[in-house]
Structures are given as structure tokens and as C-alpha cells.
Design a protein around this motif. Structure first.
Motif, PDB file in Angstrom:
ATOM      1  N   ALA A  51       0.975 -15.551  -6.760  1.00  0.00           N
ATOM      2  CA  ALA A  51       1.399 -15.473  -5.405  1.00  0.00           C
ATOM      3  C   ALA A  51       2.568 -14.780  -5.351  1.00  0.00           C
ATOM      4  CB  ALA A  51       1.548 -17.007  -4.922  1.00  0.00           C
ATOM      5  N   LEU A  52       3.355 -14.985  -6.183  1.00  0.00           N
ATOM      6  CA  LEU A  52       4.922 -14.019  -5.995  1.00  0.00           C
ATOM      7  C   LEU A  52       4.492 -12.603  -6.275  1.00  0.00           C
ATOM      8  CD1 LEU A  52       7.382 -16.233  -8.122  1.00  0.00           C
ATOM      9  CD2 LEU A  52       7.119 -15.791  -5.761  1.00  0.00           C
ATOM     10  N   LEU A  53       3.469 -12.070  -7.232  1.00  0.00           N
ATOM     11  CA  LEU A  53       3.215 -10.888  -7.481  1.00  0.00           C
ATOM     12  C   LEU A  53       2.453 -10.179  -6.145  1.00  0.00           C
ATOM     13  CD1 LEU A  53       1.790 -10.531 -10.944  1.00  0.00           C
ATOM     14  CD2 LEU A  53       4.012  -9.740 -10.058  1.00  0.00           C
ATOM     15  N   LEU A  54       1.747 -11.130  -5.461  1.00  0.00           N
ATOM     16  CA  LEU A  54       0.861 -10.694  -4.209  1.00  0.00           C
ATOM     17  C   LEU A  54       1.825 -10.438  -3.075  1.00  0.00           C
ATOM     18  CD1 LEU A  54      -2.424 -12.586  -4.076  1.00  0.00           C
ATOM     19  CD2 LEU A  54      -2.101 -10.114  -3.940  1.00  0.00           C
ATOM     20  N   ASN A  55       2.930 -11.261  -3.092  1.00  0.00           N
ATOM     21  CA  ASN A  55       3.757 -11.461  -1.948  1.00  0.00           C
ATOM     22  C   ASN A  55       4.665  -9.704  -1.902  1.00  0.00           C
ATOM     23  OD1 ASN A  55       5.092 -12.689   0.125  1.00  0.00           O
ATOM     24  ND2 ASN A  55       6.871 -12.922  -1.089  1.00  0.00           N
ATOM     25  N   GLU A  56       4.757  -9.345  -3.022  1.00  0.00           N
ATOM     26  CA  GLU A  56       5.450  -7.913  -3.137  1.00  0.00           C
ATOM     27  C   GLU A  56       4.497  -6.793  -2.662  1.00  0.00           C
ATOM     28  OE1 GLU A  56       8.669  -7.865  -3.740  1.00  0.00           O
ATOM     29  OE2 GLU A  56       8.646  -9.814  -3.810  1.00  0.00           O
ATOM     30  N   VAL A  57       3.230  -7.298  -2.314  1.00  0.00           N
ATOM     31  CA  VAL A  57       2.292  -6.037  -1.974  1.00  0.00           C
ATOM     32  C   VAL A  57       2.437  -5.821  -0.472  1.00  0.00           C
ATOM     33  CG1 VAL A  57      -0.071  -5.534  -1.766  1.00  0.00           C
ATOM     34  CG2 VAL A  57       0.589  -6.695  -3.788  1.00  0.00           C
ATOM     35  N   LYS A  58       2.693  -4.586   0.119  1.00  0.00           N
ATOM     36  CA  LYS A  58       2.885  -4.242   1.344  1.00  0.00           C
ATOM     37  C   LYS A  58       1.506  -3.931   1.980  1.00  0.00           C
ATOM     38  CE  LYS A  58       7.286  -4.423   1.456  1.00  0.00           C
ATOM     39  NZ  LYS A  58       7.214  -5.315   0.468  1.00  0.00           N
ATOM     40  N   SER A  59       0.739  -3.333   1.345  1.00  0.00           N
ATOM     41  CA  SER A  59      -0.617  -3.093   2.156  1.00  0.00           C
ATOM     42  C   SER A  59      -1.352  -4.261   2.187  1.00  0.00           C
ATOM     43  CB  SER A  59      -1.512  -2.084   1.050  1.00  0.00           C
ATOM     44  OG  SER A  59      -2.832  -2.184   1.284  1.00  0.00           O
ATOM     45  N   ARG A  60      -1.779  -4.725   3.525  1.00  0.00           N
ATOM     46  CA  ARG A  60      -2.498  -5.825   3.791  1.00  0.00           C
ATOM     47  C   ARG A  60      -4.047  -5.673   3.275  1.00  0.00           C
ATOM     48  NH1 ARG A  60      -2.204  -8.840   9.296  1.00  0.00           N
ATOM     49  NH2 ARG A  60      -1.595 -10.335   7.993  1.00  0.00           N
ATOM     50  N   LYS A  61      -4.836  -4.268   3.201  1.00  0.00           N
ATOM     51  CA  LYS A  61      -5.906  -4.308   2.803  1.00  0.00           C
ATOM     52  C   LYS A  61      -6.032  -4.592   1.170  1.00  0.00           C
ATOM     53  CE  LYS A  61      -8.690  -1.277   5.615  1.00  0.00           C
ATOM     54  NZ  LYS A  61      -8.882   0.178   5.824  1.00  0.00           N
ATOM     55  N   PHE A  62      -5.212  -4.046   0.508  1.00  0.00           N
ATOM     56  CA  PHE A  62      -5.134  -4.186  -0.917  1.00  0.00           C
ATOM     57  C   PHE A  62      -4.919  -5.709  -1.261  1.00  0.00           C
ATOM     58  CE2 PHE A  62      -2.850  -4.233  -5.188  1.00  0.00           C
ATOM     59  CZ  PHE A  62      -3.863  -3.968  -5.935  1.00  0.00           C
ATOM     60  N   LYS A  63      -4.067  -6.220  -0.537  1.00  0.00           N
ATOM     61  CA  LYS A  63      -3.780  -7.866  -0.834  1.00  0.00           C
ATOM     62  C   LYS A  63      -4.756  -8.419  -0.505  1.00  0.00           C
ATOM     63  CE  LYS A  63      -0.103 -10.943   0.699  1.00  0.00           C
ATOM     64  NZ  LYS A  63       1.047 -11.352   1.656  1.00  0.00           N
ATOM     65  N   ALA A  85       0.560 -19.469   1.373  1.00  0.00           N
ATOM     66  CA  ALA A  85       0.834 -20.147   2.638  1.00  0.00           C
ATOM     67  C   ALA A  85       2.221 -20.350   2.904  1.00  0.00           C
ATOM     68  CB  ALA A  85      -0.214 -21.245   3.307  1.00  0.00           C
ATOM     69  N   ALA A  86       2.772 -20.999   1.895  1.00  0.00           N
ATOM     70  CA  ALA A  86       4.166 -21.310   2.164  1.00  0.00           C
ATOM     71  C   ALA A  86       5.285 -20.177   1.981  1.00  0.00           C
ATOM     72  CB  ALA A  86       4.746 -22.205   0.606  1.00  0.00           C
ATOM     73  N   LEU A  87       4.712 -18.974   1.420  1.00  0.00           N
ATOM     74  CA  LEU A  87       5.469 -18.151   1.501  1.00  0.00           C
ATOM     75  C   LEU A  87       5.519 -17.169   2.709  1.00  0.00           C
ATOM     76  CD1 LEU A  87       4.354 -16.168  -1.677  1.00  0.00           C
ATOM     77  CD2 LEU A  87       6.505 -16.957  -1.434  1.00  0.00           C
ATOM     78  N   THR A  88       4.652 -17.347   3.656  1.00  0.00           N
ATOM     79  CA  THR A  88       4.580 -16.905   5.081  1.00  0.00           C
ATOM     80  C   THR A  88       5.737 -17.853   5.881  1.00  0.00           C
ATOM     81  OG1 THR A  88       2.752 -18.173   5.775  1.00  0.00           O
ATOM     82  CG2 THR A  88       2.170 -16.085   4.859  1.00  0.00           C
ATOM     83  N   THR A  89       5.949 -18.877   5.366  1.00  0.00           N
ATOM     84  CA  THR A  89       6.695 -19.639   6.440  1.00  0.00           C
ATOM     85  C   THR A  89       8.389 -19.441   6.056  1.00  0.00           C
ATOM     86  OG1 THR A  89       6.877 -21.303   4.670  1.00  0.00           O
ATOM     87  CG2 THR A  89       5.092 -21.616   6.407  1.00  0.00           C
ATOM     88  N   ILE A  90       8.572 -18.641   5.032  1.00  0.00           N
ATOM     89  CA  ILE A  90       9.980 -18.406   4.828  1.00  0.00           C
ATOM     90  C   ILE A  90      10.534 -17.346   5.952  1.00  0.00           C
ATOM     91  CG2 ILE A  90      11.626 -17.252   3.114  1.00  0.00           C
ATOM     92  CD1 ILE A  90       9.911 -18.022   0.900  1.00  0.00           C
ATOM     93  N   ASP A  91      11.660 -17.669   6.488  1.00  0.00           N
ATOM     94  CA  ASP A  91      12.280 -16.936   7.581  1.00  0.00           C
ATOM     95  C   ASP A  91      12.837 -15.754   6.991  1.00  0.00           C
ATOM     96  OD1 ASP A  91      13.527 -16.131   9.806  1.00  0.00           O
ATOM     97  OD2 ASP A  91      14.950 -18.119  10.115  1.00  0.00           O
TER      98      ASP A  91
END
Lengths: 289, 322
Positions: free
Chosen positions: B117-129, B204-210
Motif C-alpha cells: 500500500a505504501l509503494l502504491l501510495n507513491e504512484v502518481k498515475s491513477r491509471k497505473f495504480k 483507504a486509510a491513506l486517503t484519509t490523511i490530511d
């Protein structure tokens, strides 16, 4: 703000690592498909990895001609449809009733249900029960014992709980009774959770094999997972406990196994890209209860 | 309603009348709402027969059972079957194997979805993710029979893993026939099956970080690694702790079906677990009472672990299963 050199390097590595993860995740699938189109000789010499070698579709023809495969496949479809229907009816009724705060005994009933998630009767008492109910060698042994998944019920319950009470009040003023409210008002508004639940149940029934393995002895009743299991167990030449019948002792060609696997997962693979978002929704709903 | 109760207290002065009127209120409520209560009938019957029925059936752990006889056994034998497994060396071996597979499994499989999840969180491209996620969930949807089939195929003497092994070492390994390989194969395949799916809750938890926290950190000169250490990881820590505790609670529940499909007598030394052992005792040797005793013991340990984990979770994170 500018990104540092280190972060740029990291991003390149990150992309490579993630692509590697994707490759490793998908490799077993690719390998099965490649083997299914390969000839026996190439598989046995260990030369098939990503692409078919000695391309042939004969194995597909052989498996497709096996009427038992299709009988078992049809059984899987029947068990999935009937099981999912029963599960949905029971789960919806239970979840809806428990979602009403005015229900007397709501908390003890919920506990009564949740307790079964953490303590179950165990293998042998279940086996004795199903046999004493005369359900062995019938479809009911497959579709009834697991009819309500308490986890799914709790997801649905929390979904119903989040619906505004005014809906029900308005509907009862309009003269609808409880059944009418559930069928005509609540369910049409719950399409998302219903789709998720249907998928959860359908995939579980489609994939299940153990209850069929325990309770069915007639080949005509087997789901396709048992067809496949007997094939796999047979190939390890009866060493697996449970693989006893004589026809299992013959070595089954690796490409026949691969073809059977491909044909079994094909329906899941075809609908998977379109439905996976519902599964994710389901997990999210389940975590916020 | 409340005034009713109060009045019966003061007027008659007895608890009995209060209880009576409570009952009357309850039955009036049920009568008015009877349709709602009819919805409960079938689910409750279901639970009683298929869930609580087998729990009562555990009584045969304390009674002698004859196949084909009374489903609740013939006569009391007390703790006979429990003494039997306590003195059974095979039982202690399968007990150890269960702890090892469960414990090692937890140790290796639990961190994977977090890292992923942490690695995925660093991906900017939504498509690739999206692509990586979709691919990684796939094994979760397969029948365990298919998974076992794939494992056997990959580890076979002419399989892909042996092609690699031969390339590097010049010889091949009969993976599924060697007890020392079973744990590695079992746990690697657990990671393969569960890593992507397990990451959902973390993502999901990552998206809630401000986002403003990251902005502030950037102004303070924190690089991405520091931001991960001081913002991202603390942000998902409650999720990590909750899932860890719940996983510890269920770590004894080793994948029975998977072991049953993958093991064979050559690997029993490491692969045989409590559930597969009791399966053979019960359904292959027809020793139902003995197998039930072992199963009851396992279920009770499982229940105690879950309850303990849950109460710890409630205290530490204010999140629990119920």
C-alpha cells in the motif's frame, strides 16, 4: 516544489517493483494458459513458461468432449444460482429486521448471530448433523449449511441502518406494510449493496469444493471444483489423503489439468474487471460497521 | 409509556405490575409490528439448526459415538478422549505445526499489504495504480482448488520454479515431497493470494490523511522519506494495530482446505495441522468422538484468542469487532 534526485530514483525503482509484483501475481495464470495450449512433450521437459510450445488445441477438444466435465460444470452453475438465491433471501430478511432500532431483542439476537462467527461446531459435528438430516448426496448439503454469512449480514445491516427513518414513515403513511416497505422502497434503494452481496455469495459458491467433497459421493452431483480436485489429486498418484479411487492412480496429463483450470476460471476472469469495484465497496462497508 | 410504568410503581407499589405492563407494552409492540418479526423466523431456525446444532453436537467429545447410532452418542465417557490426545505424540506434532504455520504466516504475510500500500501510495498515475491494484486482487477470487493446482504445477519437477532452480544450481528439487519445503511454499502462496486484497483497507486509510500535513512538512524541508515516516505511517497506524490484533486473534485458523489439498504423507512432519489430523482421525478412521474432542479443543483456543484480541483492540484503539 522540485523533487529530489533520490526521490526520482526511488520512483523508477518503485515502478519496477510494482511491475514485478504484477508479473509475479499474473505469472501462474499465464503459465496455466500457456500449458493448456502446449503439447505434453514440451510440458514434461519443463520448457513451457510464458508462451505455449508445440501449440495445439487438441487438449481443449478432449476436455470439451468429456460429458462428465459438463455435467459437473452445470452442477456448479445450479449450486451457485440456488445457493445465492437462498442466501440473499435469508440474509436480507435477517439484516433488515436487525437494522430496526425498535426491534425488541435486537442486541441479543445480533450477539446470537455474531457468536457463530467465532465459535463453530467443528467438522465432525457438522458432518454428523448433515448426514442425520439426510442431506448427504443432495444439493442441500451444499447450499444450506452456509446459507447465511454473518459477515455479509452485518454489512447489509449497517447499510440499512444508514437509511433515513423518514423513508419508512412516509411509506407507512402511504399504506405500505413492512413487506411492502422492504420490497418496494428499501430494496430498490439498496442496489449497490445487493450487487456486492450477490457477488460475494456467488463467488463463494462457485469456488467451494469442501462440502461437496465431504457430502457427495456420486460423480453426477459433483461441482466442477471436485472434478478438478480429483484430477489434481490423481496426478500426485494417490499420495494425497482422500485420493483413493483406482481411476485416480493413473497419471493425468499436465495439459489436461491446465485446460480444466482455464475453463473453470474463465467465467470469473471474464466478469472480474467489471465487478471488482463492488468487492472493494463490500470490504469498505464491512470495515466501518 | 414511561408514565405508565411510573404510575404502576406508585399506585400498586409492586414490581410485578410494572413487569406485567412492560410485557404488555412489548407484546403490543410486537403485535403492531408483527411482520417485521416474521422476517426473523427463517434466519433464527437456520442458525439453530446449522450453527447451534453442531455446537450441541460437540457433546460426542464426552460420549462414545457409534456411526449410524444416536447422533449425540451412546454413553458418557468423561474426559477419556481429551486424555487420549494429550498423550498422543502425533497431536503435539500437529499442534506445533499449526502454531508454526500460523505464527510464521502472520510474521511474513502481515507486513506485505502495508508495504504494498505504501509503494502504491507513491504512484502518481491513477491509471497505473488502478492497473496494479486490479491485477493484485485477482488471486483472491480463485477457488482454493485452482490455487492448489497452480502451486502444484509451478513446483512440479518440470514446473517453472524448477526451471529456475536448475538454471542456477544444475539440479532440481522435488518441492512437494520434502517436508522442509512445505512451510516456505505455504507461506509464499499465502502472500501471493492475499497481498493485494489485504492492502484495500490500508489504501483507504491513506486517503484519509490530511494533505495539509504534507504541505506543512514540505515547507519544513522534510523529504518524501521523512514524510512517510512521520505522517503516512502514523496516519495508518490505527488500522495497522487493529488488523494486527485481529490477525493475532485468528492465527490458529490455518488454511485447512489448502493444507488438505497440498500435503501428503511425505510432508506430514511439517504440513499436518490440527484440522487435517482430526479430519483423518474422524472421517478416514471413523473415530468421531476422538476427532470431535480435538476439534472442540481447537475451537475453544480459537475463541479465547479472538475474545482476548478483541478486548485488547477495544482498549487500545477503541475499535473492535462488535
Amino acid at each position: 516544489m522540485k523533487e529530489s534526485i533520490q526521490y526520482k530514483i526511488f520512483k523508477v525503482f518503485n515502478t519496477i517493483i510494482l511491475l514485478l509484483i504484477v508479473f509475479l501475481t499474473l505469472y501462474p495464470f499465464i503459465n496455466v494458459v500457456a500449458q493448456s495450449f502446449s503439447s505434453e512433450a514440451y510440458i514434461n521437459s519443463g520448457k513451457v513458461s510464458l508462451f505455449p510450445r508445440g501449440f495445439n488445441v487438441e487438449t481443449y477438444k478432449t476436455v470439451i468432449k468429456d460429458t462428465m466435465f459438463w455435467t459437473n460444470y452445470k452442477n456448479t452453475v445450479i449450486y451457485t444460482v440456488v445457493g445465492t438465491a437462498i442466501s440473499m433471501v435469508l440474509t436480507t430478511m435477517f439484516a433488515y429486521a436487525l437494522s430496526k432500532k425498535r426491534l425488541i431483542g435486537r442486541r441479543p439476537l445480533t450477539l446470537f448471530a455474531v457468536f457463530t462467527m467465532f465459535f463453530n461446531g467443528g467438522l465432525i459435528p457438522n458432518y454428523v448433523l448433515i448426514n442425520s438430516l439426510g442431506m448427504a448426496n443432495t444439493m442441500w448439503a451444499i447450499v444450506l449449511p452456509g446459507a447465511i454469512s454473518i459477515y455479509n449480514m452485518l454489512i447489509m445491516k449497517s447499510f440499512f441502518e444508514n437509511m433515513p427513518d423518514e423513508l419508512e414513515e412516509a411509506a407507512s403513511i402511504d399504506g405500505l406494510n413492512q413487506y411492502g416497505i422492504l420490497l418496494k422502497i428499501i430494496l430498490p434503494l439498496s442496489k449497490a449493496v445487493i450487487a456486492t452481496m450477490i457477488l460475494f455469495y456467488a463467488v463463494a459458491y462457485w469456488n467451494s469444493w469442501f462440502s461437496a467433497f465431504l457430502y457427495l459421493d456420486q460423480k453426477e452431483l459433483f461441482p466442477v471444483t471436485i472434478y478438478l480436485r480429483n484430477m489434481i489429486a490423481g496426478a500426485t498418484s494417490g499420495m494425497n489423503s482422500g485420493a483413493t479411487s483406482a481411476d485416480n492412480l493413473t497419471q493425468i496429463a499436465a495439459n489436461i489439468k491446465s485446460v480444466t483450470m482455464v475453463l473453470t476460471i474463465l467465467p470469473i476472469l471474464t466478469i472480474y474487471p467489471f465487478v471488482q469495484k463492488y468487492f472493494v465497496t463490500g470490504v469498505m462497508l464491512g470495515s466501518v460497521k | 409509556m414511561e408514565t405508565d410504568v411510573v404510575r404502576s410503581h406508585t399506585a400498586a407499589g409492586t414490581v410485578q405490575t410494572a413487569r406485567k405492563s412492560k410485557l404488555a407494552i412489548a407484546s403490543a409492540k410486537i403485535r403492531k409490528d408483527w411482520q417485521l418479526y416474521t422476517l426473523l423466523i427463517l434466519p433464527i431456525i437456520y442458525l439453530l439448526i446449522f450453527k447451534y446444532g453442531p455446537m450441541v453436537g460437540n457433546v460426542i467429545a464426552f460420549r462414545r459415538f457409534m456411526p449410524g447410532g444416536n447422533i449425540y452418542g451412546e454413553e458418557w465417557v468423561g474426559l477419556h478422549y481429551f486424555n487420549m490426545f494429550i498423550n498422543d505424540p502425533v497431536f503435539w506434532n500437529v499442534f506445533k505445526n499449526t502454531l508454526m504455520l500460523g505464527g510464521l504466516g502472520l510474521l511474513f504475510t502481515f507486513p506485505m499489504p502495508i508495504i504494498f500500500a505504501l509503494l502504491l501510495n507513491e504512484v502518481k498515475s491513477r491509471k497505473f495504480k488502478k492497473f496494479v491494484q486490479t491485477a493484485s486482487y485477482l488471486p483472491h477470487f480463485l477457488s482454493i482448488v485452482i490455487i492448489a493446482g497452480m502451486i502444484l504445477q509451478l513446483t512440479a519437477i518440470n514446473g517453472s520454479i524448477n526451471a529456475l532452480v536448475e538454471f542456477f544450481t544444475g539440479s532440481k528439487i522435488t518441492f512437494m515431497q520434502q517436508a522442509e519445503w512445505f512451510r516456505t511454499i505455504y507461506i509464499s502462496s499465502e502472500i501471493w493470494q492475499g497481498m493485494g486484497w489485504g492492502a484495500i483497507l490500508y489504501l483507504a486509510a491513506l486517503t484519509t490523511i490530511d494533505d495539509s500535513l504534507y504541505e506543512a512538512a514540505k515547507i519544513d524541508g522534510a523529504n518524501r522519506w521523512k514524510q512517510t515516516l512521520h505522517i503516512t505511517i502514523p496516519g495508518i497506524l490505527p488500522t495497522i494495530v487493529t488488523l494486527l490484533i485481529l490477525n493475532i486473534g485468528s492465527f490458529m485458523a490455518v488454511g485447512f482446505e489448502k493444507v488438505l489439498l497440498l500435503y501428503n504423507p511425505l510432508t506430514y512432519e511439517t504440513s499436518d495441522v490440527i484440522s487435517t489430523y482430526l479430519y483423518r482421525i474422524g472421517l478416514e478412521s471413523n473415530n468421531f468422538s476422538y476427532a470431535t474432542a480435538i476439534g472442540l479443543f481447537e475451537s475453544l483456543i480459537g475463541l479465547i484468542l479472538v475474545l482476548t484480541a478483541n478486548s485488547i483492540s477495544r482498549k487500545l484503539t477503541e475499535r473492535s469487532l462488535w
